[in-house]
Design a protein around this motif. Structure first.
Motif, mmCIF file in Angstrom:
data_model
loop_
_atom_site.group_PDB
_atom_site.id
_atom_site.type_symbol
_atom_site.label_atom_id
_atom_site.label_comp_id
_atom_site.label_asym_id
_atom_site.label_seq_id
_atom_site.Cartn_x
_atom_site.Cartn_y
_atom_site.Cartn_z
ATOM 1 N N VAL A 17 114.277 78.715 26.943
ATOM 2 C CA VAL A 17 114.186 77.274 27.213
ATOM 3 C C VAL A 17 113.959 77.030 28.708
ATOM 4 O O VAL A 17 113.124 76.204 29.098
ATOM 5 C CB VAL A 17 115.453 76.548 26.708
ATOM 6 C CG1 VAL A 17 115.503 75.121 27.196
ATOM 7 C CG2 VAL A 17 115.506 76.587 25.192
ATOM 8 N N ILE A 18 114.691 77.750 29.562
ATOM 9 C CA ILE A 18 114.520 77.598 31.013
ATOM 10 C C ILE A 18 113.100 77.986 31.421
ATOM 11 O O ILE A 18 112.453 77.285 32.209
ATOM 12 C CB ILE A 18 115.572 78.443 31.757
ATOM 13 C CG1 ILE A 18 116.954 77.827 31.582
ATOM 14 C CG2 ILE A 18 115.232 78.582 33.236
ATOM 15 C CD1 ILE A 18 118.092 78.711 32.052
ATOM 16 N N GLY A 19 112.601 79.088 30.875
ATOM 17 C CA GLY A 19 111.241 79.513 31.186
ATOM 18 C C GLY A 19 110.197 78.504 30.737
ATOM 19 O O GLY A 19 109.232 78.230 31.454
ATOM 20 N N ALA A 20 110.392 77.943 29.557
ATOM 21 C CA ALA A 20 109.446 76.944 29.057
ATOM 22 C C ALA A 20 109.467 75.681 29.910
ATOM 23 O O ALA A 20 108.415 75.099 30.210
ATOM 24 C CB ALA A 20 109.768 76.602 27.604
ATOM 25 N N VAL A 21 110.655 75.260 30.341
ATOM 26 C CA VAL A 21 110.767 74.049 31.172
ATOM 27 C C VAL A 21 110.098 74.271 32.529
ATOM 28 O O VAL A 21 109.347 73.414 33.005
ATOM 29 C CB VAL A 21 112.247 73.631 31.319
ATOM 30 C CG1 VAL A 21 112.424 72.592 32.403
ATOM 31 C CG2 VAL A 21 112.776 73.105 30.008
ATOM 32 N N PHE A 22 110.360 75.418 33.171
ATOM 33 C CA PHE A 22 109.737 75.689 34.467
ATOM 34 C C PHE A 22 108.222 75.792 34.346
ATOM 35 O O PHE A 22 107.482 75.299 35.210
ATOM 36 C CB PHE A 22 110.298 76.973 35.082
ATOM 37 C CG PHE A 22 111.504 76.749 35.933
ATOM 38 C CD1 PHE A 22 111.427 76.045 37.123
ATOM 39 C CD2 PHE A 22 112.727 77.252 35.552
ATOM 40 C CE1 PHE A 22 112.535 75.841 37.908
ATOM 41 C CE2 PHE A 22 113.850 77.050 36.328
ATOM 42 C CZ PHE A 22 113.752 76.350 37.510
ATOM 43 N N THR A 23 107.735 76.417 33.293
ATOM 44 C CA THR A 23 106.292 76.529 33.104
ATOM 45 C C THR A 23 105.664 75.164 32.853
ATOM 46 O O THR A 23 104.581 74.857 33.372
ATOM 47 C CB THR A 23 105.985 77.486 31.942
ATOM 48 O OG1 THR A 23 106.621 78.743 32.201
ATOM 49 C CG2 THR A 23 104.506 77.702 31.773
ATOM 50 N N LEU A 24 106.336 74.321 32.095
ATOM 51 C CA LEU A 24 105.841 72.962 31.861
ATOM 52 C C LEU A 24 105.816 72.158 33.151
ATOM 53 O O LEU A 24 104.833 71.445 33.432
ATOM 54 C CB LEU A 24 106.719 72.261 30.813
ATOM 55 C CG LEU A 24 106.323 70.839 30.455
ATOM 56 C CD1 LEU A 24 104.978 70.840 29.729
ATOM 57 C CD2 LEU A 24 107.385 70.197 29.590
ATOM 58 N N ILE A 25 106.854 72.269 33.961
ATOM 59 C CA ILE A 25 106.896 71.552 35.234
ATOM 60 C C ILE A 25 105.778 72.041 36.153
ATOM 61 O O ILE A 25 105.105 71.242 36.825
ATOM 62 C CB ILE A 25 108.276 71.709 35.896
ATOM 63 C CG1 ILE A 25 109.317 70.921 35.112
ATOM 64 C CG2 ILE A 25 108.257 71.249 37.349
ATOM 65 C CD1 ILE A 25 110.739 71.192 35.543
ATOM 66 N N GLY A 26 105.558 73.351 36.201
ATOM 67 C CA GLY A 26 104.476 73.889 37.026
ATOM 68 C C GLY A 26 103.107 73.426 36.564
ATOM 69 O O GLY A 26 102.244 73.086 37.379
ATOM 70 N N SER A 27 102.891 73.379 35.263
ATOM 71 C CA SER A 27 101.606 72.908 34.731
ATOM 72 C C SER A 27 101.401 71.426 35.004
ATOM 73 O O SER A 27 100.308 71.005 35.381
ATOM 74 C CB SER A 27 101.541 73.163 33.232
ATOM 75 O OG SER A 27 101.684 74.519 32.959
#
Length: 119
Positions: A17-27
């Motif tokens: 979940v943390i990885g998905a949130v950070f990747t979404l924020i970066g995108s």
């Protein structure tokens, strides 16, 4: 023994979940930010942390399931070594082009050419 497996599953789920949130924020930051120097920080920082968390979750899951692999560790080492360096190179090129008398070309007059706007 089942308590340890349950805790590792919770840890893996939290890392995913943390990885998905950070990747979404970066995108989102890559789409939303309008200047090159601002846009540079979104993929180099947030996405690196996002992909790092996803790879760490994969490593933990692989070790607990008995299918350990070092591929994730190698990908993570390559990512953490290359992303900050490439971001630094892009920033230096941008600064040298501005200081060297050659101004960067202006972006197209269309407002939404490379950014997400809510119009």
């Amino acid at each position: 023994m089942t308590d340890i497996l349950f805790l590792t599953e919770i840890l893996v789920a939290a890392l995913l979940v943390i990885g998905a949130v950070f990747t979404l924020i970066g995108s989102y930051g890559l789409l939303k930010l309008d200047q090159p120097m601002k846009r540079l920080h979104a993929p180099t920082k947030a996405s690196t942390l996002g992909v790092g968390s996803l790879l760490l979750a994969s490593m933990i899951h692989g070790f607990t399931s008995g299918e350990a692999s070092l591929h994730e560790l190698l990908v993570m080492a390559f990512l953490f070594a290359t992303a900050p360096i490439s971001g630094n190179f892009i920033a230096k090129v941008h600064l040298h082009r501005q200081r060297g008398g050659k101004e960067l070309p202006a972006p197209p007059s269309e407002e939404r050419w490379a950014t997400y706007s809510e119009q």
